[in-house]
Design an enzyme around this catalytic site. Structure first.
Site, PDB file in Angstrom:
ATOM      1  N   GLU A 195      -7.696  10.571 -11.894  1.00  0.00           N
ATOM      2  CA  GLU A 195      -7.037   9.589 -11.032  1.00  0.00           C
ATOM      3  C   GLU A 195      -6.258  10.316  -9.949  1.00  0.00           C
ATOM      4  OE1 GLU A 195      -4.796   6.706 -13.190  1.00  0.00           O
ATOM      5  OE2 GLU A 195      -6.461   6.116 -14.467  1.00  0.00           O
ATOM      6  N   HIS A 240       1.876   0.135  -6.008  1.00  0.00           N
ATOM      7  CA  HIS A 240       0.474   0.497  -6.258  1.00  0.00           C
ATOM      8  C   HIS A 240      -0.335   0.174  -5.011  1.00  0.00           C
ATOM      9  CE1 HIS A 240      -3.430   0.990  -8.074  1.00  0.00           C
ATOM     10  NE2 HIS A 240      -2.846   1.437  -9.177  1.00  0.00           N
ATOM     11  N   ARG A 274      -0.054   8.326  -5.128  1.00  0.00           N
ATOM     12  CA  ARG A 274       0.015   6.903  -4.786  1.00  0.00           C
ATOM     13  C   ARG A 274       0.864   6.616  -3.552  1.00  0.00           C
ATOM     14  NH1 ARG A 274       0.409   4.163 -10.818  1.00  0.00           N
ATOM     15  NH2 ARG A 274      -1.801   4.400 -11.319  1.00  0.00           N
ATOM     16  N   HIS A 297       4.969  -1.883  -8.250  1.00  0.00           N
ATOM     17  CA  HIS A 297       4.218  -1.535  -9.461  1.00  0.00           C
ATOM     18  C   HIS A 297       5.057  -0.860 -10.529  1.00  0.00           C
ATOM     19  CE1 HIS A 297       0.847  -0.493 -11.963  1.00  0.00           C
ATOM     20  NE2 HIS A 297       1.000   0.812 -11.775  1.00  0.00           N
ATOM     21  N   ARG A 314       5.776   8.646  -9.358  1.00  0.00           N
ATOM     22  CA  ARG A 314       5.066   8.870 -10.623  1.00  0.00           C
ATOM     23  C   ARG A 314       3.611   9.270 -10.387  1.00  0.00           C
ATOM     24  NH1 ARG A 314       1.836   5.448 -14.109  1.00  0.00           N
ATOM     25  NH2 ARG A 314       2.013   3.824 -12.537  1.00  0.00           N
TER      26      ARG A 314
END
Length: 837
Positions: free
Chosen positions: A132, A253, A302, A363, A398
């Protein structure tokens, strides 16, 4: 009615029932249930109570699609996982917390599988790993393709139901923390929405309270969080007096299913794993814009992807972009991402034949209740775990799929700490008094203001407008009765107020916090954390320099003094590691209430020369202690002089004291002794200098202390200059041979030669020695050597020197007196820390 301040507790009826427990866990996601299960394993006789706002299987965990990151592949390492996490966290991750995560994570994940969680495997039976955003290795395990959270929740719920020692209260909204007379956590008040013996407001009395209440995404109009994520745990901790950290770092997100203009509430998430499998972002013209935005393109961290999407939306005048996964084909969509495929089809989109409309939405909260590596908050007996906590793992942003792993790792640590510590708090007492509630009708206004002014794009104008609107939202013309809706609205407004205040204060762009008016990262001013606490007087905000970095001001000072800030930090880290094991400073933690603050003075007990105040400050800053210096390195001080005033958490002050004083007294002792030698030879033209007789790892600091005392440094290492000594002469077959060998190998390096007889001077001079070291020469021999050399080389006297003979030697005309005793046998200067009051 005037607008009330943030309340110190929620207005609520007195508890109508009381339950006793050893541990109460608030929240039923991966963090909360893992705490309960692990503690039940450690202490089968303990009574553990889990309270959850919805049913046991609800919460944020079950919505997690992507997976859990852990080092399981043979070609992966914990260091690589650590480095990927640090990159995503943009300078604010706590390295110790991240190392704990990546080293203990694989074991915690295997224990989760031992509790029944089933993850996707290859045809050969191996765990199926994917990648990811932000990860440079395939290390994400998943279940059901894109239903990891649901599988984890299922396994944990079944394990809890099978554990007889764990009791569950569902439909329970936690209200406030109960504390005893010493300020230790003693339980919680809560409201159970239902009928029966435990209906309405009640209380749980427990020796340990664990907050695992999840996120606060509902503070925004559009979020991936479920409706129960209203920041209840964060708000409770703040009212109780616990510290919050870095609430401005809310992760948006980047790929949330766009449901149309004006859509609010929980929005379907399009997992990062879709991009990990090869889907890519495009604008309305079909341009793949991430290729030029970051080296990892669509798999960038992100915050990078969210910002790129917002920039693209702004440039094109659109309110969404598209995620193109058409090349997967229907079979792959159904096999790998069945949940996402079904959600898209439910909303009239076929991802196998058309791009998916997406836009960023709130998110994950990287900040939260500040904890240590055992999940302890600043209130004794109160723990926090999962998204509600700020462990230091995530920093400013994160890394994908680290959240479930964080919940696992730190939940186990909390259970083990509760089991080991076994606190015995007293009876609950009346807490802080001011109370109040927010009109539930303000909820949608709060969310709208936050999405408009404190979302992905932020600036001074939008944030100040949001802060003003939030203040106005406190006002209501009617009495607000206590009920679930008003309690939630109050929690939302509390969290929104702190979040916005921190976003206003941080004048830079970092991680998930993007200021349009301060578009650059600013390590000089903002490499640190914003800590918030609530007192009787209102909110207080403190900037705390990042624990793994020296503040820019101090770093510049150390650099100007000839010291490497990173090297100083490494010395401090090693010194602290010798003092602090996993158990920490047990005496200070046992005797000093959490949250207590003190002021102290660092005082000289004897006359001398001070050195190392900046180094001591580095130590104190590690524990959130601020220092104000009253003296400067190199100054002569007298007994009783205050060298530095320090202020901060009392526990931190006393934990830092010994390491700070060890370094400060040692360096000041060197400076003081050097000062005596310098005074002894003053007016002669000779300089006092050191040798390489230093303690391992402290050479740079000890030689700095010599400079503070007025001396000068000789070689820092064996490569600064060539020094031919008697053993080199023997090995080379003569001084001339040794000299020529060095000159041939290092033609530009200064050459120094040590001699112990007068007759060696001329041959050495003939070879071109630049410095001659007179080893153990008498005063008379030294004077003769000066006459023979006649300034053709520098001369240094060494060996057998004393303070009593120093002036006689200096008056011969030598250039240097080399004194190894300065660094290897100087007595420490007596310096102490005195707490005021």
């Amino acid at each position: 009615m005037s607008a009330p301040a943030i309340p110190l507790r929620l207005t609520a009826p007195a508890p109508g029932w009381i339950v006793e427990a050893d541990v109460v866990v608030v929240g039923s996601g991966i963090a909360g249930l893992t705490v309960a299960l692990r503690h039940a394993e450690l202490d089968p006789m303990a009574k553990i109570l889990v309270v959850t706002k919805d049913v046991l299987s609800s919460g944020s965990t079950r919505w997690a699609q992507g997976g859990i990151a852990a080092v399981l592949a043979p070609d992966d390492t914990p260091d690589e996982h650590l480095n990927d996490t640090l990159v995503a966290g943009v300078g604010l991750c706590d390295v110790g917390a991240v190392r704990t995560l990546v080293t203990e994570g694989p074991g915690a994940l295997r224990r989760l599988m031992g509790r029944g969680a089933r993850f996707d495997r290859t045809t050969g039976g191996e765990l199926q790993l994917t990648r990811e955003g932000g990860h440079r290795r395939d290390r994400i395990v998943h279940a059901g393709g894109d239903a990891t959270g649901a599988e984890v929740q299922r396994a944990l719920v079944e394990a809890v139901r099978a554990a007889g020692a764990i009791e569950v209260i569902e439909h329970a909204l936690v209200l406030d923390l109960l504390k005893d007379a010493r300020g230790r956590a003693r339980g919680v008040t809560l409201h159970v929405m239902g009928e029966g013996a435990r209906d309405g407001v009640g209380a749980v009395h427990a020796r340990a309270v664990v907050l695992a209440t999840g996120g606060m995404g509902q503070v925004y109009a559009a979020t991936t969080n479920p409706v129960v994520s209203t920041g209840d745990g964060v708000a409770l901790a703040l009212r109780a007096g616990a510290e919050l950290r870095d609430l401005e770092f809310v992760q948006f997100h980047p790929t949330v299913l766009w449901l149309g203009e004006g859509s609010t509430g929980q929005q379907p998430l399009i997992s990062e794993a879709v991009r990990g499998e090869g889907a890519f972002l495009v604008d309305h013209e079909g341009n793949a814009f991430m290729r030029d935005a970051h080296e990892l393109a669509d798999l960038a961290p992100r915050d990078v992807v969210a910002k790129a999407i917002m920039r693209t939306m702004r440039a094109t005048g659109r309110d969404h972009v598209h995620l193109d996964g058409r090349h997967f084909g229907e079979d792959r969509w159904r096999a790998r991402f069945p949940t996402i495929y079904a959600i898209c089809r439910d909303h009239g989109i076929d991802p196998a034949t058309e791009p998916i409309p997406v836009a960023p939405a709130a998110h994950y909260a990287s900040g939260g209740i500040r904890t240590d590596l055992r999940g302890r908050t600043s209130i004794e007996g109160l723990y926090a775990c999962g998204e509600v906590a700020c462990t230091g793992v995530h920093g400013a942003n994160r890394l994908a799929s680290n959240s479930l792993l964080e919940g696992l790792v730190f939940a186990e640590r909390i259970a083990e700490d509760i089991h080991a510590v076994r606190p015995a708090p007293g009876e609950p007492v009346a807490g802080r008094t001011t109370s109040g509630l927010v009109d539930p009708r303000a909820r949608t206004r709060i969310q709208a203001h936050m999405s408009t002014g404190a979302s992905v794009l932020r600036g001074r104008e939008s944030l100040t407008a949001t802060a003003r609107a939030l203040r106005d939202a406190r006002w209501t013309p009617v009495h607000v009765p206590p009920c679930t809706e008003s309690w939630e609205a109050t929690n939302l407004l509390t969290v929104a107020t702190v979040l916005t205040g921190a976003a206003v204060a941080r004048l830079e762009t970092r991680g998930s916090h993007w200021r349009e008016d301060f578009p650059d990262r600013d390590d000089n001013e903002w490499l640190g954390h914003l800590d918030v606490a609530l007192t009787e007087e209102g909110l207080t905000m403190t900037y705390t320099p990042h624990g793994d970095a020296t503040p820019p001001r101090l770093a510049q000072e150390l650099t100007a003094a000839g010291l490497d800030p990173a090297e100083v930090g490494a010395v401090v880290d090693r010194a602290l590691a010798e003092d602090l094991t996993e158990a920490g400073d047990v005496t200070s933690e046992a005797t000093i209430p959490a949250g207590q603050r003190s002021t102290g003075d660092v005082v000289a007990r004897r006359d001398g020369v001070v050195a190392g105040l900046g180094v001591a400050e580095v130590v104190f800053l590690r524990f959130g202690v601020r220092a104000e210096r009253r003296a400067k390195d190199g100054e002569r001080v007298r007994a009783g002089d205050v060298l530095m005033t320090v202020e901060g958490p009392t526990r931190g002050l006393l934990t830092a004291e010994r390491t700070a004083l060890n370094l400060l007294t040692h360096l000041s002792g060197i400076a003081t002794l050097t000062g005596r030698w310098v005074e002894a030879v003053s007016g002669t033209g000779a300089r006092v200098r050191d040798s390489r007789k230093t303690l391992p790892g402290l050479r740079a600091l000890e030689k700095y202390a010599v400079r503070c005392g007025g001396g000068v440094n000789h070689r820092m290492s064996l490569s600064d200059a060539a020094l031919i000594k008697d053993n080199h002469v023997v090995a080379a077959g003569g001084v001339a041979e040794a000299f020529r060998a060095v000159r041939e190998r290092h033609p530009d390096l200064p050459i120094e030669v040590e001699v112990d007889r007068i007759d060696q001077l001329e041959p050495v001079l003939d070879e071109g020695a630049e410095l001659i070291l007179l080893d153990n020469f008498t005063v008379e021999q030294t004077a003769l050597a000066v006459q023979i050399v006649k300034n053709r080389a520098k001369l240094e006297a060494s060996g057998g020197l004393t303070l009593e003979s120093a002036r006689d030697v200096a008056e011969t005309g030598v250039d240097y007196l080399a004194v190894g005793a300065l660094t290897h046998s100087a007595s420490a200067l007596d310096i102490a820390l005195d707490l005021r009051g």
